[in-house]
Design an enzyme around this catalytic site. Structure first.
Site, PDB file in Angstrom:
ATOM      1  N   ASP A 196       0.876  -1.146  -0.034  1.00 21.07           N
ATOM      2  CA  ASP A 196      -0.087   0.039  -0.102  1.00 21.07           C
ATOM      3  C   ASP A 196       0.719   1.272  -0.049  1.00 21.07           C
ATOM      4  O   ASP A 196       0.419   2.252   0.804  1.00 21.07           O
ATOM      5  CB  ASP A 196      -0.990  -0.067   1.220  1.00 21.07           C
ATOM      6  CG  ASP A 196      -2.285   0.880   1.026  1.00 21.07           C
ATOM      7  OD1 ASP A 196      -2.472   1.591   0.118  1.00 21.07           O
ATOM      8  OD2 ASP A 196      -2.631   1.209   2.084  1.00 21.07           O
ATOM      9  N   CYS A 251     -23.425  -0.359   4.126  1.00 19.02           N
ATOM     10  CA  CYS A 251     -22.679   0.982   4.025  1.00 19.02           C
ATOM     11  C   CYS A 251     -23.584   2.195   4.622  1.00 19.02           C
ATOM     12  O   CYS A 251     -24.521   2.529   3.994  1.00 19.02           O
ATOM     13  CB  CYS A 251     -22.164   1.231   2.757  1.00 19.02           C
ATOM     14  SG  CYS A 251     -21.130   2.884   2.375  1.00 19.02           S
ATOM     15  N   CYS A 269     -18.551  -2.572   5.884  1.00 14.76           N
ATOM     16  CA  CYS A 269     -18.641  -3.541   4.746  1.00 14.76           C
ATOM     17  C   CYS A 269     -18.063  -4.869   5.186  1.00 14.76           C
ATOM     18  O   CYS A 269     -18.303  -5.766   4.464  1.00 14.76           O
ATOM     19  CB  CYS A 269     -18.432  -2.919   3.525  1.00 14.76           C
ATOM     20  SG  CYS A 269     -16.448  -2.630   3.466  1.00 14.76           S
TER      21      CYS A 269
END
Length: 353
Positions: A138, A201, A247
């Site tokens: 990342d 969500c 989620c």
């Protein structure tokens, strides 16, 4: 660069890499060709719609994502690795508690994953000699989920995260390399007709299966967004002050998730802290306590902004009101603005002592 050696059995080498990865604590290791295929075009379309919000780096480096050899010359292959991080099963569901995304409650994953990938690369070098590679977690324009999907580590869930039959509480990392390792086969997708993540969500950021509009996502709003949080979205954020796990929490596959690596165990009580405790941290305390934690990169001002919103969404107690009033004259105008909004929210609700 690695001179391709006809004496190297790359299938055997791949098996050795997988085994050494297991010894280093990785949950899964797979291999993909360094070609993102149609995923690159989908990324371009997503960017063209502006779904990345203020994450300019996404647009700036899109072509580096699409062409791995431009990011690291000579790259033929991507070794994809997954590391479990689920620290606990507790949910910060009390409104006065601070809800912090599970991945950010312990040590900064960037360093942990990269250090282990470096050890894996060293082990490869001990077998084949010097070779061209670069490790990532990342930390650069890499299509992590796509390469992990191609490498058979899982499939792209409808929430766009990598999902496997062991769940989604996993960090991803990669080694870009010039070794011609044989690629793995992708696994079948197992989301079926389930739309739990779209329904769960809080801000409706998953606008369609496999498509997130970052501008509505609580992780974006509390971490990536530098300025004011849009007023219409503030009440939907609840007590989430850094990221959002909703989620993932609702995903049926996460019933099978393994508890994560000990490196990611919560520190400084972040899994159980109250909003009032964290709002009281000075900038020096914030920097000291969050050293080596991914939260530190948002800085103290965004931290206060986020907690002010959460306090405004919480119970209208005297303590909450007093805490907000103590920051009414904060030197930063963004903090002052969010504190004013929070106080007006509390004033609009019946008070509690």
């Amino acid at each position: 660069m690695h001179d391709q050696d006809s004496t190297v059995d790359y299938g055997t080498l791949k098996a050795a890499i997988r085994e050494h990865g297991r010894q280093l604590g990785f949950a899964a290791i797979g291999v993909a060709r360094a070609y993102p295929g149609e995923a690159a075009q989908r990324l371009r379309a997503w960017l063209a719609e502006g779904c990345h919000g203020e994450m300019d780096y996404m647009a700036r480096h899109a072509e580096l994502r699409a062409h791995p050899a431009e990011l690291h010359p000579g790259t033929l292959t991507v070794i994809s690795a997954a590391l479990d991080y689920l620290p606990h099963q507790k949910i910060a569901d009390a409104p006065e508690q601070a809800a912090i995304s599970r991945y950010a409650q312990g040590r900064d994953y960037h360093k942990v994953v990269r250090n282990r990938l470096q050890k894996l690369a060293d082990a490869v070098a001990s077998k084949v000699g010097a070779f061209g590679y670069r490790v990532f977690s990342d930390s650069a324009p890499v299509m992590e989920v796509e390469f992990a999907r191609q490498a058979g580590l899982g499939w792209r869930g409808k929430h766009t995260l990598l999902l496997s039959q062991q769940g989604s509480w996993r960090f991803l990392g990669e080694i870009y390399t010039d070794l011609p390792l044989p690629p793995d086969a992708p696994v079948a997708e197992h989301c079926g007709t389930c739309n739990a993540c779209l329904t769960a969500c809080p801000t409706g950021a998953i606008v369609a299966p496999y498509k997130v509009d970052a501008r509505r996502c609580i992780s974006y709003l509390t971490i990536e967004l530098a300025g004011s949080i849009p007023e219409d979205l503030r009440p939907l954020i609840g007590n989430r002050i850094y990221g959002c796990d909703d989620c993932q929490l609702c995903c049926p596959w996460n019933r099978f998730a393994q508890m994560g690596d000990a490196e990611f165990a919560p520190r400084h009580g972040l899994e159980s802290a109250t909003l009032l405790e964290l709002f009281a941290w000075t900038e020096a305390e914030f920097d000291l306590r969050l050293a080596g934690n991914p939260i530190r990169r948002i800085g103290h001002v965004r931290w206060l902004r986020n907690i002010a919103v959460a306090l405004g969404n919480g119970p209208a107690t005297v303590n909450a009101e007093n805490a907000l009033k103590s920051k009414k004259d904060h030197p930063d105008p963004m903090v002052r603005e969010h504190v004013r909004w929070a106080l007006s929210q509390l004033a609009s609700r019946p008070g509690q002592s």
